[in-house]
Design a protein around this motif. Structure first.
Motif, short mmCIF file in Angstrom:
data_model
loop_
_atom_site.label_atom_id
_atom_site.label_comp_id
_atom_site.label_asym_id
_atom_site.label_seq_id
_atom_site.Cartn_x
_atom_site.Cartn_y
_atom_site.Cartn_z
N GLU A 187 37.45 60.72 28.54
CA GLU A 187 37.48 59.30 28.23
C GLU A 187 38.70 58.63 28.87
O GLU A 187 38.60 57.53 29.42
N HIS A 188 39.84 59.28 28.79
CA HIS A 188 41.08 58.74 29.33
C HIS A 188 40.98 58.56 30.85
O HIS A 188 41.32 57.48 31.38
N TYR A 189 40.51 59.58 31.55
CA TYR A 189 40.41 59.49 33.00
C TYR A 189 39.29 58.55 33.44
O TYR A 189 39.42 57.82 34.44
N TRP A 190 38.18 58.59 32.71
CA TRP A 190 37.06 57.71 33.05
C TRP A 190 37.50 56.25 32.95
O TRP A 190 37.12 55.42 33.78
N LYS A 191 38.30 55.91 31.95
CA LYS A 191 38.78 54.54 31.76
C LYS A 191 39.56 54.08 32.98
O LYS A 191 39.35 52.96 33.47
N GLN A 192 40.46 54.91 33.47
CA GLN A 192 41.26 54.53 34.63
C GLN A 192 40.39 54.27 35.85
O GLN A 192 40.56 53.28 36.56
N LEU A 193 39.45 55.17 36.09
CA LEU A 193 38.58 55.02 37.25
C LEU A 193 37.65 53.83 37.09
O LEU A 193 37.40 53.08 38.05
N TYR A 194 37.14 53.65 35.89
CA TYR A 194 36.22 52.54 35.62
C TYR A 194 36.88 51.20 35.93
O TYR A 194 36.27 50.33 36.56
N GLU A 195 38.12 51.04 35.49
CA GLU A 195 38.80 49.76 35.67
C GLU A 195 38.97 49.42 37.15
O GLU A 195 38.80 48.27 37.56
N MET A 196 39.29 50.43 37.95
CA MET A 196 39.48 50.15 39.37
C MET A 196 38.16 49.89 40.08
O MET A 196 38.02 48.93 40.86
N ARG A 197 37.18 50.73 39.82
CA ARG A 197 35.93 50.60 40.58
C ARG A 197 35.09 49.41 40.13
O ARG A 197 34.14 49.04 40.82
N THR A 198 35.43 48.78 39.02
CA THR A 198 34.77 47.52 38.66
C THR A 198 35.52 46.32 39.22
O THR A 198 34.93 45.28 39.50
N ARG A 199 36.84 46.46 39.41
CA ARG A 199 37.63 45.38 40.01
C ARG A 199 37.47 45.32 41.52
O ARG A 199 37.39 44.24 42.10
N LEU A 200 37.46 46.49 42.15
CA LEU A 200 37.50 46.54 43.61
C LEU A 200 36.38 45.75 44.29
O LEU A 200 36.65 44.96 45.21
N PRO A 201 35.10 45.92 43.92
CA PRO A 201 34.06 45.17 44.65
C PRO A 201 34.21 43.66 44.51
O PRO A 201 33.95 42.92 45.45
N ARG A 202 34.67 43.20 43.34
CA ARG A 202 34.90 41.77 43.17
C ARG A 202 36.05 41.30 44.05
O ARG A 202 36.00 40.21 44.64
N ASP A 203 37.11 42.11 44.12
CA ASP A 203 38.25 41.75 44.97
C ASP A 203 37.86 41.71 46.44
O ASP A 203 38.29 40.83 47.19
N LEU A 204 37.06 42.68 46.87
CA LEU A 204 36.61 42.70 48.26
C LEU A 204 35.77 41.48 48.59
O LEU A 204 35.91 40.87 49.66
N GLN A 205 34.89 41.14 47.67
CA GLN A 205 34.04 39.95 47.87
C GLN A 205 34.90 38.70 47.97
O GLN A 205 34.68 37.84 48.84
N ARG A 206 35.91 38.60 47.11
CA ARG A 206 36.81 37.44 47.14
C ARG A 206 37.58 37.38 48.45
O ARG A 206 37.70 36.30 49.06
N LEU A 207 38.09 38.52 48.90
CA LEU A 207 38.88 38.54 50.14
C LEU A 207 38.04 38.13 51.34
O LEU A 207 38.50 37.35 52.20
N ARG A 208 36.83 38.65 51.43
CA ARG A 208 35.98 38.31 52.58
C ARG A 208 35.58 36.84 52.53
O ARG A 208 35.53 36.17 53.57
N ARG A 209 35.28 36.34 51.35
CA ARG A 209 34.92 34.93 51.22
C ARG A 209 36.12 34.04 51.58
O ARG A 209 35.97 33.04 52.29
N GLU A 210 37.30 34.41 51.11
CA GLU A 210 38.51 33.64 51.41
C GLU A 210 38.81 33.65 52.91
O GLU A 210 39.16 32.61 53.49
N ALA A 211 38.67 34.81 53.55
CA ALA A 211 38.94 34.90 54.98
C ALA A 211 38.02 33.97 55.76
O ALA A 211 38.46 33.23 56.66
#
Length: 255
Positions: free
Chosen positions: A207-231
């Motif tokens: 549970e502890h490790y899954w939480k860490q990975l979950y938080e990043m892999r749910t943020r990353l695609p949104r951040d990538l989409q934002r960066l490409r749209r902003e560029a």
């Protein structure tokens, strides 16, 4: 935090429920996965359809839900007219990632990931929205059909690029590659724990490790989409010497 706790609780509930459910169990390990993908692409090209490559696992509730929706009698005949579907088993997050890399997607952010591919060019059509299928169980069969159609007919990143924009997008791709490496390393940590949990072992560390990975892999695609749209927008507005603000993610315990 609430969304994560809900997602984690749902994960455990779904894992517990899997044993009594048989629908959507289409993700099977094979020795010639890439050959299967090749055949799906060839058939899609011959029939003038889009290839739909679904990467998932039988332990995953959302993977099985997506497969069940795709086989739903009310929409399956329509989908068969538009798509050639190939299911790919990722096991406990340890196999067949060469499939997504083949189509320029450095990493999948979760299960299932549904890749829509133009068979004539091998181009991934839905790179910026491939992550939405991680909660496929929340969609109806009709919503699933409609989302697939939108992604297939309005491809991501379809605008021609060059010059400054191309350089910015290359920087974003490099950033994505670096984060993909971290996610793959995380899969190697949590995958065996997930398999052990399925065998009834203690889940506290998982549970502890899954939480860490979950938080990043749910943020990353949104951040990538934002960066490409902003560029794209900043270049279209005539800006020069653009510096993008890349996010920083906390270190994992295993790093």
């Amino acid at each position: 935090m609430k969304s994560f706790m809900f997602g984690l609780a749902l994960l455990f509930a779904c894992l517990e429920a899997v044993a009594d459910e048989s629908s959507g169990r289409v993700y099977q390990p094979v020795t010639d996965t890439m050959a299967q993908v090749d055949r799906a692409l060839a058939r899609a090209n011959e029939e003038g359809k889009t290839a739909l490559i679904v990467m998932g696992a039988n332990w995953c509730h959302d993977s099985r839900a997506l497969a069940t929706h795709l086989q739903e009698p009310s929409i399956a005949p329509e989908l068969e007219q538009e798509f050639v579907i190939q299911y790919v088993d990722v096991g406990y997050l340890e196999r067949n990632f060469d499939v997504n890399r083949r189509f320029g997607l450095p990493v999948i952010f979760g299960t299932p990931s549904a890749l829509l591919v133009d068979p004539a060019t091998g181009k991934l059509l839905n790179r910026d929205s491939v992550h939405i299928w991680g909660n496929a169980a929340s969609f109806s069969a009709g919503e699933t059909r409609d989302r697939l159609r939108r992604q297939a007919t309005a491809p991501d990143n379809s605008i021609e690029t060059g010059g400054h924009l191309a350089a910015l997008l290359e920087d974003i791709d490099s950033f994505e590659q670096r984060q993909a490496g971290r996610i793959y390393a995380g899969f190697k940590v949590v995958g065996p724990m997930l398999a052990a949990y399925k065998e009834g072992e203690e889940a506290s560390e998982f549970e502890h490790y899954w939480k860490q990975l979950y938080e990043m892999r749910t943020r990353l695609p949104r951040d990538l989409q934002r960066l490409r749209r902003e560029a794209r927008q900043r270049v279209a507005d005539g800006e020069t010497d653009i510096q993008l603000d890349f996010p920083v993610y906390a270190a994992f315990d295993w790093e």
